[in-house]
Design a protein around this motif. Structure first.
Motif, short mmCIF file in Angstrom:
data_model
loop_
_atom_site.label_atom_id
_atom_site.label_comp_id
_atom_site.label_asym_id
_atom_site.label_seq_id
_atom_site.Cartn_x
_atom_site.Cartn_y
_atom_site.Cartn_z
N GLN B 68 0.83 -1.21 0.00
CA GLN B 68 0.00 0.00 0.00
C GLN B 68 0.86 1.25 0.00
OE1 GLN B 68 -3.03 0.24 -0.35
NE2 GLN B 68 -4.23 -1.32 0.68
N ARG B 156 -10.88 2.34 -4.23
CA ARG B 156 -11.01 2.59 -2.77
C ARG B 156 -10.50 1.40 -1.96
NH1 ARG B 156 -15.66 4.73 -3.74
NH2 ARG B 156 -16.76 2.81 -3.20
N TYR B 157 -10.96 0.19 -2.29
CA TYR B 157 -10.50 -0.96 -1.47
C TYR B 157 -9.69 -1.88 -2.38
CZ TYR B 157 -14.22 1.03 1.31
OH TYR B 157 -15.00 1.91 2.00
#
Lengths: 49, 221, 203, 247
Positions: B68, B156-157
């Motif tokens: 991430q 978003r996810y």
């Protein structure tokens, strides 16, 4: 030659035929339905513009 | 000091300051490798057989966990846009960014893998071979990670999507990496897998940054 | 600085089928200051991002010296400095580190006069994370002012700035314009900014 | 109007009309070929001396396996054209191939397992081809999921195209690394799923099925790509004229 027993492999041969038929049918129908839904979407978009 | 050195030093300094993110990757790597013998048995030849897959799989999981924070923080604080707006080619800057991220996230894995190898009863020169395998394998992994991270910047996810993108592309590395370790422990000729890993490293370091730069331009749009 | 010109002719942008802005044209020459007015969500930021080449226009194109910017992007970015809503500063690093490692051509590292103007001199060693919103905004502004680029693009620069800094900013903009620079600012408030001679209002 | 514009604006309307007309020219012969192939494969072809009638599954396995691989290559080609010329037509074709390609790969895996059950007693066999089919399915799913999870159409097209290109570069590497890994583990038996050298009555139905699959595939793709193009060019005037013609 008995069609359905297929030398007792009938289940496997016919189920693979059936699955292929079903998958092709799903693809064809979803293509037609997708086209009509896009048509309605464009009509809707056209009206409220 | 030209712009690439500036960016390289800046990213290294930032990743040192963000040590907690790096730690998650290292902890995941060490954890998976240490848990395996506890639950699967720890006699010598069994561990010699599974060290290759365990090390490669835990380095994949470690890179997955810390995937991430390659581009996301820079997107949030706006420095990624400044990178895109620089006069120099974005691919070069992204190459430097990936290189500095690799150094800060994967070199510790190489060091830890030597401890794990000795814990798996691997002795002498083989530990160096295990470290070399992890070194080569993580270079390609880091490129695939950054491409997947760049592609999913706007999502978003992105968790499931990143894993789905990462797994098929990293499979050859997992296969040849675990074979490289297995051959080095069995004392067989390890040139084959290592040539493959080096080839994949060169391929990913040449094409990876270009694709990642293009993906960043798209996600920032 | 020779006279550059930034043109936009009948540009419009669609996100899927939602119209963001349509058919906007202007021509910005050296010494001009363009102000983009409009309330929130009227597409100001999108317009500014297309000017910086970050967003692709659906129709029309941005011309820098009569050449589309996506063909000459490295030359265009030589002249462009952009301040977004996000300040482009790395929170973990100190203000000085951000300055030395900033990707603009900051040849004015030693002379921190702009930072003094924004009363940031004392907090130069503190990490950006510890600065308040206003301070990091002023720091980002000072980076752009110090970058020595000819085209400044600000996205709502006056948000959360105190009045003293606003005067200083206007002062610097006026100096930049008189020195053949170009400035584009966007704001969602109605107050008049002294140095503007071009204006676009987004509906 | 440089080259990009010509490609972007010029081709969608006539591609749209062309693909609607071409659809039936592909679907009907496709269906006929598949019927003939099925008849030939299931009834006319003599049973294999070694595998008996179970070998008839190859008439469903080999065409779908072959087409799933080539469909990925077409998708990547369309993605490349889309990226280079930013043409909505190419992106629409690439996006419309993905679901059908994924279902073909699923078919190849299922028929492969149905082939394995009678032959070796286990449905899933760690054979090189079956495993790389599974990886191909993951690549398709990655493309489709990436396309769905990015909201804006244009960004989704470009991002998914990059994934398609990365996939097509890695596909041979993955395929041969799986084969290399596979030859290590098992003794070199015949590659289980390669169709045995068959001639005459066994062979022609296979070729007919392969062509039948191909025609049907492109027929359905024409229809899906047409709807994708219409969705992307909703605002253009040719879409509005087309709607008026329908009423």
């Amino acid at each position: 030659m008995d069609i359905f027993s297929m030398g007792d492999y009938g289940f496997f041969v016919w189920s693979s035929f059936l699955i292929s038929f079903i998958v092709f049918l799903i693809n064809y129908i979803s293509a037609q339905r997708m086209f009509t839904s896009v048509l309605n979407e464009v009509k809707l978009h056209d009206e409220n513009e | 000091m030209n712009i690439y050195q500036q960016l390289f030093l800046r990213d290294l300094k930032v990743s040192i300051k963000r040590w907690s993110d790096l730690l998650t990757g290292i902890i995941m790597f060490a954890l998976v490798a240490f848990i395996f013998p506890l639950i699967a048995g720890s006699d010598q030849d069994f561990m010699h057989r599974i060290i290759g897959p365990v090390i490669l799989l835990s380095s994949l999981l470690a890179s997955l966990i810390s995937m991430q924070n390659i581009f996301k923080p820079d997107l949030n604080n706006g420095s990624l846009e400044q990178l895109v707006l620089s006069t120099h080619s974005l691919s070069g800057l992204v190459f430097i960014k990936i290189l500095s991220y690799w150094i800060s996230s994967s070199l510790p894995l190489v060091v830890v893998s030597s401890l794990i190898a000795s814990a798996y009863y691997v002795t002498g020169i083989d530990i160096a071979k295990v470290m070399l395998t992890v070194l080569l394998a993580t270079t390609t992994l880091v490129n695939i990670n950054s491409l997947a991270a760049a592609l999913t910047l706007g999502v978003r996810y992105p968790g499931a999507l990143m894993t789905l993108i990462l797994f098929p592309l990293s499979l050859p590395i997992l296969i040849f990496g675990s074979k490289a370790i297995e051959y080095s422990i069995l004392g067989m000729d390890i040139s084959g897998p290592f040539y493959f890993l080096t080839g994949m490293m060169l391929l990913s370091f040449s094409l990876g940054p270009i694709a990642t730069a293009f993906a960043i331009r798209i996600s920032i749009d | 600085m020779q006279s550059d010109v930034l043109q936009l002719d009948s540009a419009s942008l669609f996100r899927d089928d939602q119209l963001i802005f349509s058919d906007i044209s202007f021509e910005l020459k050296s010494g001009d200051h363009l102000i983009i007015k409009g309330n929130n969500g009227s597409g100001k930021t999108s317009l500014i991002r297309t000017l910086c080449g970050l967003t692709q226009l659906t129709e029309g194109c941005v011309l820098w010296n009569h050449a589309p910017i996506d063909t000459i992007s490295s030359d265009y970015y030589n002249h462009l400095a952009y301040l977004a809503h996000t300040n482009g500063l790395i929170p973990e690093l100190t203000l000085l580190e951000n300055l030395t490692y900033s990707l603009h051509k900051t040849d004015l590292d030693k002379d921190h006069s702009v930072l003094e103007g924004f009363q940031l001199k004392h907090s130069i060693q503190s990490p950006v994370a510890t600065l308040s919103n206003g301070q990091s905004r002023k720091a980002a502004l000072s980076f752009i002012i110090m970058s020595g680029k000819s085209l400044w693009v600000f996205d709502e620069p006056y948000a959360n700035l105190d009045s003293q800094s606003i005067d200083y900013l206007n002062q610097r903009i006026a100096a930049h314009l008189s020195n053949n620079g170009m400035v584009i600012t966007s704001t969602n408030r109605e107050e008049v900014i002294p140095t503007t001679n071009l204006e676009i209002t987004m509906s | 109007m440089n080259l990009k514009q010509i490609y972007k604006y010029g081709s969608p309307p006539n591609y749209f009309k062309l693909s609607l007309k071409a659809e039936n020219w592909f679907v009907i012969p496709g269906i006929l070929l598949i019927i003939v192939g099925c008849l030939g494969g299931l009834f006319i072809a003599p049973p294999d001396y070694q595998m008996g009638d179970a070998f008839r599954i190859i008439y469903f396995h080999v065409p779908s396996a072959y087409l799933s691989m080539s469909a990925y290559a077409y998708m990547a080609g369309a993605a490349l054209v889309g990226i280079v010329w930013r043409s909505n037509v190419a992106f629409s074709v690439a996006k419309s191939i993905a679901p059908f390609g994924a279902s073909l790969t699923f078919l190849a895996i299922v028929t492969g397992m149905l082939w394995g059950k009678p032959m070796w007693g286990t449905a899933w066999v760690w054979d090189a081809r079956l495993t790389s089919q599974f990886i191909l399915l993951l690549l398709y799913l990655g493309y489709i999921l990436l396309h769905l999870s990015i909201r804006e159409q244009r960004k989704a097209d470009l991002a998914a195209s990059i994934l398609a290109l990365t996939g097509v570069i890695n596909l041979p590497i993955i395929h041969y690394s799986v084969i290399w890994w596979n030859t290590l583990h098992q003794a070199s038996t015949i590659s289980k799923l390669s169709s045995p050298s068959i001639t005459g009555d066994m062979l022609w139905p296979l070729l007919v099925m392969i062509f039948g699959y191909g025609f049907f595939f492109w027929g359905v793709i024409c229809r899906i790509a047409a709807s994708e193009i219409l969705k992307r060019e909703k605002r253009s005037k040719w879409a509005k004229e087309y709607i008026k013609e329908l009423e």
